[in-house]
Design an enzyme around this catalytic site. Structure first.
Site, PDB file in Angstrom:
ATOM      1  N   ARG A 170       0.834  -1.207   0.000  1.00 56.24           N
ATOM      2  CA  ARG A 170       0.000   0.000   0.000  1.00 56.24           C
ATOM      3  C   ARG A 170       0.871   1.260   0.000  1.00 56.24           C
ATOM      4  NH1 ARG A 170      -5.255   0.007   1.955  1.00 56.24           N
ATOM      5  NH2 ARG A 170      -4.881   1.875   3.176  1.00 56.24           N
ATOM      6  N   ARG A 174       9.448   5.656  -3.596  1.00 54.29           N
ATOM      7  CA  ARG A 174       9.723   6.652  -4.648  1.00 54.29           C
ATOM      8  C   ARG A 174      11.207   6.949  -4.770  1.00 54.29           C
ATOM      9  NH1 ARG A 174       5.259   9.916  -3.113  1.00 54.29           N
ATOM     10  NH2 ARG A 174       3.433   8.998  -4.094  1.00 54.29           N
ATOM     11  N   ARG A 247      -8.884  -6.204  13.251  1.00 56.69           N
ATOM     12  CA  ARG A 247      -8.091  -5.413  14.192  1.00 56.69           C
ATOM     13  C   ARG A 247      -8.911  -4.196  14.579  1.00 56.69           C
ATOM     14  NH1 ARG A 247      -4.422  -6.318  17.906  1.00 56.69           N
ATOM     15  NH2 ARG A 247      -2.706  -4.825  17.944  1.00 56.69           N
ATOM     16  N   ARG A 278      -0.101   6.191  15.598  1.00 53.45           N
ATOM     17  CA  ARG A 278      -0.099   7.492  14.930  1.00 53.45           C
ATOM     18  C   ARG A 278      -0.722   8.532  15.839  1.00 53.45           C
ATOM     19  NH1 ARG A 278      -2.767   5.486   9.206  1.00 53.45           N
ATOM     20  NH2 ARG A 278      -4.530   4.738  10.428  1.00 53.45           N
ATOM     21  N   GLU A 301      -3.783   7.066  18.233  1.00 52.86           N
ATOM     22  CA  GLU A 301      -4.380   5.789  17.782  1.00 52.86           C
ATOM     23  C   GLU A 301      -3.673   4.605  18.433  1.00 52.86           C
ATOM     24  OE1 GLU A 301      -4.800   4.907  13.520  1.00 52.86           O
ATOM     25  OE2 GLU A 301      -5.767   6.857  13.302  1.00 52.86           O
ATOM     26  N   TYR A 350      -9.883  -4.925   2.593  1.00 53.55           N
ATOM     27  CA  TYR A 350      -9.150  -3.762   3.095  1.00 53.55           C
ATOM     28  C   TYR A 350      -9.305  -2.626   2.076  1.00 53.55           C
ATOM     29  CZ  TYR A 350      -5.015  -1.537   5.368  1.00 53.55           C
ATOM     30  OH  TYR A 350      -4.141  -0.702   6.029  1.00 53.55           O
ATOM     31  N   ASP A 352     -10.070   1.163   0.590  1.00 48.15           N
ATOM     32  CA  ASP A 352     -10.083   2.600   0.852  1.00 48.15           C
ATOM     33  C   ASP A 352     -11.434   3.154   0.414  1.00 48.15           C
ATOM     34  OD1 ASP A 352      -7.627   2.863   2.045  1.00 48.15           O
ATOM     35  OD2 ASP A 352      -6.551   3.132   0.159  1.00 48.15           O
TER      36      ASP A 352
HETATM   37  P1  FAD Z   1     -18.245   1.581   7.524  1.00 45.64           P
HETATM   38  O1  FAD Z   1     -17.780   2.993   7.442  1.00 45.64           O
HETATM   39  O2  FAD Z   1     -17.634   0.710   8.567  1.00 45.64           O
HETATM   40  O3  FAD Z   1     -19.818   1.614   7.701  1.00 45.64           O
HETATM   41  C1  FAD Z   1     -20.547   0.491   8.097  1.00 45.64           C
HETATM   42  C2  FAD Z   1     -21.716   0.984   8.916  1.00 45.64           C
HETATM   43  O4  FAD Z   1     -22.580  -0.115   9.186  1.00 45.64           O
HETATM   44  C3  FAD Z   1     -21.305   1.563  10.265  1.00 45.64           C
HETATM   45  O5  FAD Z   1     -21.854   2.847  10.447  1.00 45.64           O
HETATM   46  C4  FAD Z   1     -21.890   0.560  11.275  1.00 45.64           C
HETATM   47  O6  FAD Z   1     -22.317   1.195  12.483  1.00 45.64           O
HETATM   48  C5  FAD Z   1     -23.058  -0.009  10.503  1.00 45.64           C
HETATM   49  N1  FAD Z   1     -23.442  -1.345  10.958  1.00 45.64           N
HETATM   50  C6  FAD Z   1     -22.649  -2.424  11.078  1.00 45.64           C
HETATM   51  N2  FAD Z   1     -23.354  -3.471  11.543  1.00 45.64           N
HETATM   52  C7  FAD Z   1     -24.618  -3.033  11.717  1.00 45.64           C
HETATM   53  C8  FAD Z   1     -25.822  -3.647  12.186  1.00 45.64           C
HETATM   54  N3  FAD Z   1     -25.832  -4.911  12.598  1.00 45.64           N
HETATM   55  N4  FAD Z   1     -26.946  -2.907  12.234  1.00 45.64           N
HETATM   56  C9  FAD Z   1     -26.946  -1.608  11.847  1.00 45.64           C
HETATM   57  N5  FAD Z   1     -25.841  -0.985  11.401  1.00 45.64           N
HETATM   58  C10 FAD Z   1     -24.684  -1.681  11.335  1.00 45.64           C
HETATM   59  N6  FAD Z   1      -9.806   5.271   3.400  1.00 45.64           N
HETATM   60  C11 FAD Z   1      -9.294   6.206   2.561  1.00 45.64           C
HETATM   61  O7  FAD Z   1      -9.621   6.215   1.367  1.00 45.64           O
HETATM   62  N7  FAD Z   1      -8.415   7.156   3.022  1.00 45.64           N
HETATM   63  C12 FAD Z   1      -8.018   7.214   4.322  1.00 45.64           C
HETATM   64  O8  FAD Z   1      -7.235   8.087   4.698  1.00 45.64           O
HETATM   65  C13 FAD Z   1      -8.542   6.231   5.226  1.00 45.64           C
HETATM   66  N8  FAD Z   1      -8.166   6.231   6.515  1.00 45.64           N
HETATM   67  C14 FAD Z   1      -8.692   5.287   7.361  1.00 45.64           C
HETATM   68  C15 FAD Z   1      -8.282   5.314   8.711  1.00 45.64           C
HETATM   69  C16 FAD Z   1      -8.794   4.368   9.586  1.00 45.64           C
HETATM   70  C17 FAD Z   1      -8.352   4.392  11.022  1.00 45.64           C
HETATM   71  C18 FAD Z   1      -9.709   3.382   9.129  1.00 45.64           C
HETATM   72  C19 FAD Z   1     -10.261   2.354  10.088  1.00 45.64           C
HETATM   73  C20 FAD Z   1     -10.112   3.348   7.803  1.00 45.64           C
HETATM   74  C21 FAD Z   1      -9.598   4.300   6.911  1.00 45.64           C
HETATM   75  N9  FAD Z   1      -9.995   4.337   5.570  1.00 45.64           N
HETATM   76  C22 FAD Z   1      -9.461   5.265   4.713  1.00 45.64           C
HETATM   77  C23 FAD Z   1     -10.980   3.350   5.042  1.00 45.64           C
HETATM   78  C24 FAD Z   1     -12.412   3.875   5.121  1.00 45.64           C
HETATM   79  O9  FAD Z   1     -12.760   4.137   6.455  1.00 45.64           O
HETATM   80  C25 FAD Z   1     -13.354   2.810   4.551  1.00 45.64           C
HETATM   81  O10 FAD Z   1     -12.981   2.435   3.255  1.00 45.64           O
HETATM   82  C26 FAD Z   1     -14.824   3.243   4.490  1.00 45.64           C
HETATM   83  O11 FAD Z   1     -15.185   4.132   5.490  1.00 45.64           O
HETATM   84  C27 FAD Z   1     -15.690   1.994   4.568  1.00 45.64           C
HETATM   85  O12 FAD Z   1     -17.055   2.317   4.373  1.00 45.64           O
HETATM   86  P2  FAD Z   1     -18.136   1.187   4.622  1.00 45.64           P
HETATM   87  O13 FAD Z   1     -19.458   1.780   4.285  1.00 45.64           O
HETATM   88  O14 FAD Z   1     -17.734  -0.061   3.939  1.00 45.64           O
HETATM   89  O15 FAD Z   1     -18.039   0.799   6.163  1.00 45.64           O
HETATM   90  N1  UDP Z   2       3.465   0.992   7.650  1.00 47.03           N
HETATM   91  C1  UDP Z   2       4.678   0.958   8.329  1.00 47.03           C
HETATM   92  N2  UDP Z   2       5.194   2.111   8.817  1.00 47.03           N
HETATM   93  C2  UDP Z   2       4.572   3.304   8.679  1.00 47.03           C
HETATM   94  C3  UDP Z   2       3.332   3.342   7.974  1.00 47.03           C
HETATM   95  C4  UDP Z   2       2.816   2.167   7.489  1.00 47.03           C
HETATM   96  O1  UDP Z   2       5.267  -0.099   8.498  1.00 47.03           O
HETATM   97  O2  UDP Z   2       5.094   4.330   9.169  1.00 47.03           O
HETATM   98  C5  UDP Z   2       2.925  -0.283   7.144  1.00 47.03           C
HETATM   99  C6  UDP Z   2       2.041  -0.965   8.186  1.00 47.03           C
HETATM  100  O3  UDP Z   2       2.208  -2.363   8.032  1.00 47.03           O
HETATM  101  C7  UDP Z   2       0.656  -0.547   7.760  1.00 47.03           C
HETATM  102  C8  UDP Z   2       0.794  -0.584   6.243  1.00 47.03           C
HETATM  103  O4  UDP Z   2       2.125  -0.071   6.008  1.00 47.03           O
HETATM  104  O5  UDP Z   2      -0.330  -1.435   8.224  1.00 47.03           O
HETATM  105  C9  UDP Z   2      -0.214   0.215   5.475  1.00 47.03           C
HETATM  106  O6  UDP Z   2      -0.137   1.558   5.888  1.00 47.03           O
HETATM  107  P1  UDP Z   2      -1.339   2.561   5.650  1.00 47.03           P
HETATM  108  O7  UDP Z   2      -0.874   3.922   6.035  1.00 47.03           O
HETATM  109  O8  UDP Z   2      -1.859   2.358   4.285  1.00 47.03           O
HETATM  110  O9  UDP Z   2      -2.396   2.041   6.722  1.00 47.03           O
HETATM  111  P2  UDP Z   2      -3.850   2.562   7.108  1.00 47.03           P
HETATM  112  O10 UDP Z   2      -3.893   4.047   6.808  1.00 47.03           O
HETATM  113  O11 UDP Z   2      -4.823   1.757   6.296  1.00 47.03           O
HETATM  114  O12 UDP Z   2      -3.937   2.278   8.564  1.00 47.03           O
END
Ligand code: FAD
Ligand code: UDP
Length: 373
Positions: A170, A174, A247, A278, A301, A350, A352
């Site tokens: 991911r 560069r 996780r 982070r 986090e 996984y 985005d």
């Molecule tokens: P979710 O956002 O998980 O929505 C699912 C919903 O279903 C939730 O609101 C939940 O409450 C509801 N639900 C679940 N079970 C039930 C039930 N039984 N009854 C009623 N409701 C229910 N992506 C990026 O592109 N850029 C980023 O920088 C980025 N950063 C991230 C950082 C973190 C820490 C995390 C965890 C993810 C990140 N992502 C990022 C990924 C992004 O969050 C997801 O791709 C996206 O939000 C997923 O949308 P979703 O609708 O699949 O799921």
């Molecule tokens: N990662 C790492 N060091 C860093 C940042 C990321 O080793 O400083 C690795 C780590 O295994 C992480 C993966 O790269 O789970 C993907 O990173 P990303 O930032 O895409 O994770 P997310 O934003 O989805 O948590």
């Protein structure tokens, strides 16, 4: 009766609801949380837009997806350039010539490549079968030890040789002095937060919060012709083959009396000795949004084991064992043609944000075709 019951108001559910509603379909969106947007939920505190469930930077190379989100929000230009701190030293991410210069004093791509090649001489990395081998093959032993090993072990709760190699791919590698974490064509953050974007998508659609699907459906068996389910796929099937692993995270949100706590939006702590992975300083996502100059909000986090009774699933752990279990659940889906499984949890992928939107658009297009038949 509704045409679609949509379980989850995250990006998958909201995208599908919007598209179905546009085509005259009656939708009901339910969410077990008391807020909209799933993990992209944002709120304003001290004039700062806070990403409650971790930093969310929108990035995509898919023009259809970019045009889609721009219908619902004005995006501020934001280039994610996280820093990594290891034992007090600060490095640029993703791994690029700035990182290599800080580590080894190398200046040109050639010098950096030679430095990495020297570290690979003693290790056989023909076909990496796990994250550790893949990482060493890409960036050598030293970067692996300082910037990957500890962070990854904290993030996933297991050693790097027990994790699939795709996770580390991911991160771009560069051979330029470019600190942009993402390689996509479009990147930004909605000026008024993601929650407002979701509200705009769901305008005119019935939404009920604090409603858990499994309780709701017992009392409302025939409420819709079809269901879009974005919760955990293993839970849908009552864990009959066992639990998929996820996780979780604990977000420790703190307010400090300063206008600048860490000088950057995202800082990664890569040593195993620091318990969090982070820190996110939300005011740096937007130059304009901060009306209160004396406060800043920082989220620490802490990765956690997932326990379905105590915390939320944030990351599917897509290794061979879990993918095998997933395949068994996917086979059961065939017996439920009126349920569309989508999103990070519904598909156990996984994804985005842009990929989730794309999948939801595809799911709706598929529905449209079925409706025409
Ligand atoms: P979710 O956002 O998980 O929505 C699912 C919903 O279903 C939730 O609101 C939940 O409450 C509801 N639900 C679940 N079970 C039930 C039930 N039984 N009854 C009623 N409701 C229910 N992506 C990026 O592109 N850029 C980023 O920088 C980025 N950063 C991230 C950082 C973190 C820490 C995390 C965890 C993810 C990140 N992502 C990022 C990924 C992004 O969050 C997801 O791709 C996206 O939000 C997923 O949308 P979703 O609708 O699949 O799921
Ligand atoms: N990662 C790492 N060091 C860093 C940042 C990321 O080793 O400083 C690795 C780590 O295994 C992480 C993966 O790269 O789970 C993907 O990173 P990303 O930032 O895409 O994770 P997310 O934003 O989805 O948590």
């Amino acid at each position: 009766m509704y045409d679609y019951l949509i379980v989850g108001s995250g990006l998958f559910g909201a995208t599908f609801a919007y598209l179905a509603n546009q085509h005259g379909k009656r939708c009901l969106v339910i969410d077990k949380r008391n807020k909209l947007g799933g993990n992209i939920f944002t709120k304003f505190l001290h004039g700062i837009c806070v990403h409650q469930y971790g930093a969310h930077i929108f990035h995509t190379s898919d023009v259809e997806v970019w045009n889609f989100v721009n219908k619902f929000a004005k995006f501020d230009n934001f280039i994610n350039s996280p820093l990594a701190i290891y034992e007090g030293q600060v490095f640029n991410l993703p791994f690029n010539l700035n990182t290599f210069n800080r580590l080894w004093g190398t200046v040109t791509p050639q010098q950096a490549k030679e430095k990495i090649a020297q570290q690979l001489a003693s290790v056989s990395q023909e076909n990496p079968v796990n994250l550790e081998q893949q990482a060493i093959k890409l960036v050598g032993e030293e970067i692996y030890e300082k910037l990957i090993k500890g962070y990854t072990q904290k993030q996933w709760g297991r050693p790097c040789d027990k994790l699939p190699s795709f996770i580390i791919k991911r991160l771009p590698l560069r051979w330029t002095y470019d600190n942009n974490y993402f390689s996509d064509t479009y990147q930004g953050i909605p000026s008024n937060g993601y929650t407002q974007m979701i509200e705009n998508m769901l305008k005119g659609i019935e939404v009920r919060l604090n409603v858990d699907y499994f309780d709701f459906i017992k009392l409302n068996k025939n409420i819709s012709k079809k269901t879009v389910y974005t919760g955990m796929i293993d839970q849908f099937f009552d864990y009959r083959f066992g639990e998929l692993e996820y996780r979780s995270l604990r977000f420790d949100e703190q307010t400090f009396d300063t206008d600048n706590y860490q000088g950057n939006a995202v800082v990664n702590y890569t040593s195993i000795d620091v318990p969090y992975t982070r820190t996110i300083e939300h005011r740096h996502f937007s130059k304009e949004s901060c009306s209160d100059k004396k406060k800043t909000i920082v989220t620490f986090e802490y990765p956690q084991n997932f326990n379905r009774l105590h915390n939320d699933p944030y990351y599917p752990i897509c290794d061979d064992a879990n993918n095998g279990l997933l395949a068994k659940y996917q086979a059961l889906q065939k017996a439920h043609p009126n349920i569309i499984f989508g999103g990070r949890l519904g598909e156990y992928k996984y994804y985005d944000m842009d990929k989730v939107i794309k999948q939801s658009i595809l799911a709706w297009n598929q529905e449209k075709m079925l409706l025409q038949d």
